[in-house]
Structure formats: C-alpha cells, structure tokens
Design an enzyme around this catalytic site. Structure first.
Site, short mmCIF file in Angstrom:
data_model
loop_
_atom_site.label_atom_id
_atom_site.label_comp_id
_atom_site.label_asym_id
_atom_site.label_seq_id
_atom_site.Cartn_x
_atom_site.Cartn_y
_atom_site.Cartn_z
N GLN A 166 0.79 -0.91 0.10
CA GLN A 166 0.42 -0.18 -0.08
C GLN A 166 0.48 1.57 -0.46
O GLN A 166 0.56 1.89 -0.77
CB GLN A 166 -1.17 -0.06 1.09
CG GLN A 166 -2.33 1.29 1.25
CD GLN A 166 -3.20 1.08 0.71
OE1 GLN A 166 -3.73 -0.01 0.01
NE2 GLN A 166 -2.87 2.15 -0.45
N CYS A 184 -6.23 4.20 2.27
CA CYS A 184 -6.12 3.26 2.08
C CYS A 184 -7.53 1.96 1.09
O CYS A 184 -7.18 1.37 0.40
CB CYS A 184 -5.03 1.76 2.74
SG CYS A 184 -5.72 2.11 4.39
N1 NVA Z 1 -5.72 -1.55 8.49
C1 NVA Z 1 -6.85 -1.74 7.98
C2 NVA Z 1 -5.83 -2.12 5.91
C3 NVA Z 1 -7.06 -2.79 5.78
C4 NVA Z 1 -6.71 -1.80 3.71
C5 NVA Z 1 -6.84 -2.98 8.16
O1 NVA Z 1 -5.56 -3.78 8.70
O2 NVA Z 1 -8.12 -3.56 8.53
#
Ligand code: NVA
Length: 313
Positions: free
Chosen positions: A134, A267
């Site tokens: 990402q 993201c």
């Molecule tokens: N911090 C989030 C990112 C998702 C792409 C998760 O781990 O769910």
C-alpha cells in the site's frame, strides 16, 4: 551461482535508493502496462488471502497477468496453513510450485517463517504489523500529484498503532518525508518501528513525530492520510474504538488547517462519517481512486524488482 532470494516483508526491506528505483519502475510500467514480461512462461505467483480483500486480490491478479505470469489463488482455509500443515511445510511445497508467494495474513512472524523456508521471494500483502505494498502505491500517488516525496509533510490521523501507521513511519521516512501522527497516546505506531523510522530519517532528511492533538498534526501538511479505526481482526472492539478515535476524524475543518493544495489519501475501505467525512473522501482534494489504481502498478514494480534480484524457478 544462485542469486540470493529477496523478499518484501516490511517497508524497510528496501533502501531509499531501492525504493526510488521501484517507484521509477512503477511509473514506467504504468506508462507501458502490457510491455515488460518478467514473468513470461508463464511463471506462477501463488497468492493467499487469510483476511478480506478487494484491491489487493484484484490488483495482484491483474498485475501478474500483465507481467506475463499466472496468478494462482491458494485458499488458506482449504490448505489449513499452520493447522493442517505447518507454515514451514506449506512454504516448502509452494516454493516448489511457484516463482513467488504473495500472502495476506495476521502475524508478521508467520510471513517471516514462510520467507525463510520457501526458497522463493515472498511479498507481504498485509499483516497485522505492516502493509508495505500500500505504501509503494501511496508514494507513487504522491509523486504523481506533487512531483516529489522528499521534504513533504504527511499527517496520518487516527489509529496509528496499526499496519498502516507502522508502514507510513518506515516508508515515509525512507522517502525523505516528515511523517506526523495524530493519535491518542496509546495508539501511536510501535515504539521499535518509530525508533527505526527516526534512524532512517537521519539518513534521508525525513523525520517522524507523534502528536496527540489532531489539529497540531495536520497544520500545514502536504498530505493527509487516515485509515479505518477498526482494522481487520478488531471487529469485536468496534464500538470502543469508534469512541476512542472520534476526535481524530478527518473532517473539512482539519483539511482547512493543512496546506491549501494538500491531497487526501485513504487505503480503503473507508467508513464515511467515521474516520473520514464523506465531503473529504469524495471531495476535490481526495486522490483515493488513484491510490487504488496504483496498487497494481506498484505491485508489478516490486514483483519485477524481486524477479531481477532473484533467480526465478
Ligand atoms: N488497517 C487496515 C488496512 C486495510 C487495507 C486493516 O488492517 O484492516
């Protein structure tokens, strides 16, 4: 002589020069998506998703095909990784079938174990601790909108104690950025990661700082970032987390405190009205759809980089 096997397990597996090289490659692949075929054969890339996915699965599948390769989806539940068979045995088997392994899972330690025993490059498609693919996409997006990364200030608001917070600390400082976190005291990135990020910043001109006041964190920033307050695997804590992080929501008022030409990143998946206001996510400063597209180009670049550094099977 066999070339050593390199993996991409966390953001600081790439030096600053290598990160820049991968981002250059990503831009070149974006400009010529169907040209370079380092996976011609087709070579197989095994992909495993132990957590939900949309962007990661689709961008890896499309990107691997564009590179001339074959994307093999391995069902982690059917395989019973770590239950029916140990991670070590799964690594040994998949390393005999595939040229690379892409894995989204929970503990980083399992990913490290896979890389140690597979004999082929392993790419982190998200763990509890890091989300380095990402960050490559995010840095590519910043380059596209700002021309550079070095010297820019990024403010990450909300749950900084998650994979995205840790990855921003490492990848942002590697890119020479000033990385600020606006988060409650107990929700800062991992202390060891922050220390590593500070060391990296010392060599790249970047820096890392943690603020408990969201307005202070975003003041004059060039890039504003947030992420869900309820990361995958934390669903049971949802109500408590929403209460804890509500003072860190990325609202229009906070965007107004950043630089006038600041860009807004997320993201995804995003929860409008929680970590980010709908007007901000869907507003003129948001670049989130570019970010989503850039997952494909950035991941193609790290695959091509690892293919160049490693003798593929
Ligand atoms: N911090 C989030 C990112 C998702 C792409 C998760 O781990 O769910």
């Amino acid at each position: 002589m066999t070339a050593p096997v390199r993996s991409f397990l966390r953001d600081d597996d790439l030096t600053a020069a290598e990160q820049a090289q991968v981002l250059d490659l990503a831009a070149a692949l974006k400009a010529d998506p169907y040209g370079p075929k380092p996976l011609a054969g087709p070579r197989t890339v095994a992909t495993i998703y132990d957590k939900p996915t949309l962007r990661t699965q689709s961008s890896f599948a499309a990107g691997i095909a564009e590179l001339g390769g074959h994307s093999m989806l391995v069902d982690g539940n059917l395989a019973g990784i770590g239950v029916r068979e140990s991670v070590v045995d799964v690594a040994r088997v998949l390393g005999r079938q595939a040229s690379m392994i892409v894995w989204r899972t929970f503990a980083q330690a399992k990913l490290d174990e896979m890389a140690e025993h597979s004999g082929v490059p392993v790419i982190n498609a998200l763990t509890d601790e890091f989300h380095p693919c990402q960050l490559l996409a995010d840095l590519l997006t910043i380059r596209e909108h700002k021309g550079v990364t070095a010297g820019l200030t990024v403010a990450f608001l909300g749950d900084a104690a998650c994979n995205m917070g840790n990855s921003w600390a490492l990848a942002g400082t590697t890119a020479g950025m000033h990385v600020r976190f606006g988060a409650p005291e107990h929700a800062a990135p991992d202390a060891g990661v922050l220390a590593t990020a500070a060391t990296i910043g010392g060599t790249t001109g970047g820096s890392v700082a943690v603020f408990t006041d969201a307005a202070e964190a975003v003041a004059g920033a060039d890039v504003l970032v947030t992420d869900t307050w309820v990361s995958m695997g934390k669903e049971d804590e949802a109500a408590a987390r929403i209460a804890i992080f509500s003072a860190y929501a990325l609202t229009e008022e906070l965007v107004a405190r950043a630089a006038a030409d600041a860009i807004v990143m997320h993201c995804l998946p995003a929860y409008r009205g929680k970590e980010i206001a709908a007007e901000v996510l869907d507003g003129p400063q948001s670049v989130v759809w570019d970010e989503a597209e850039n997952r494909r180009h950035a991941q193609k670049a790290i695959i091509a980089f690892l293919a160049g550094a490693t003798e593929l099977r």
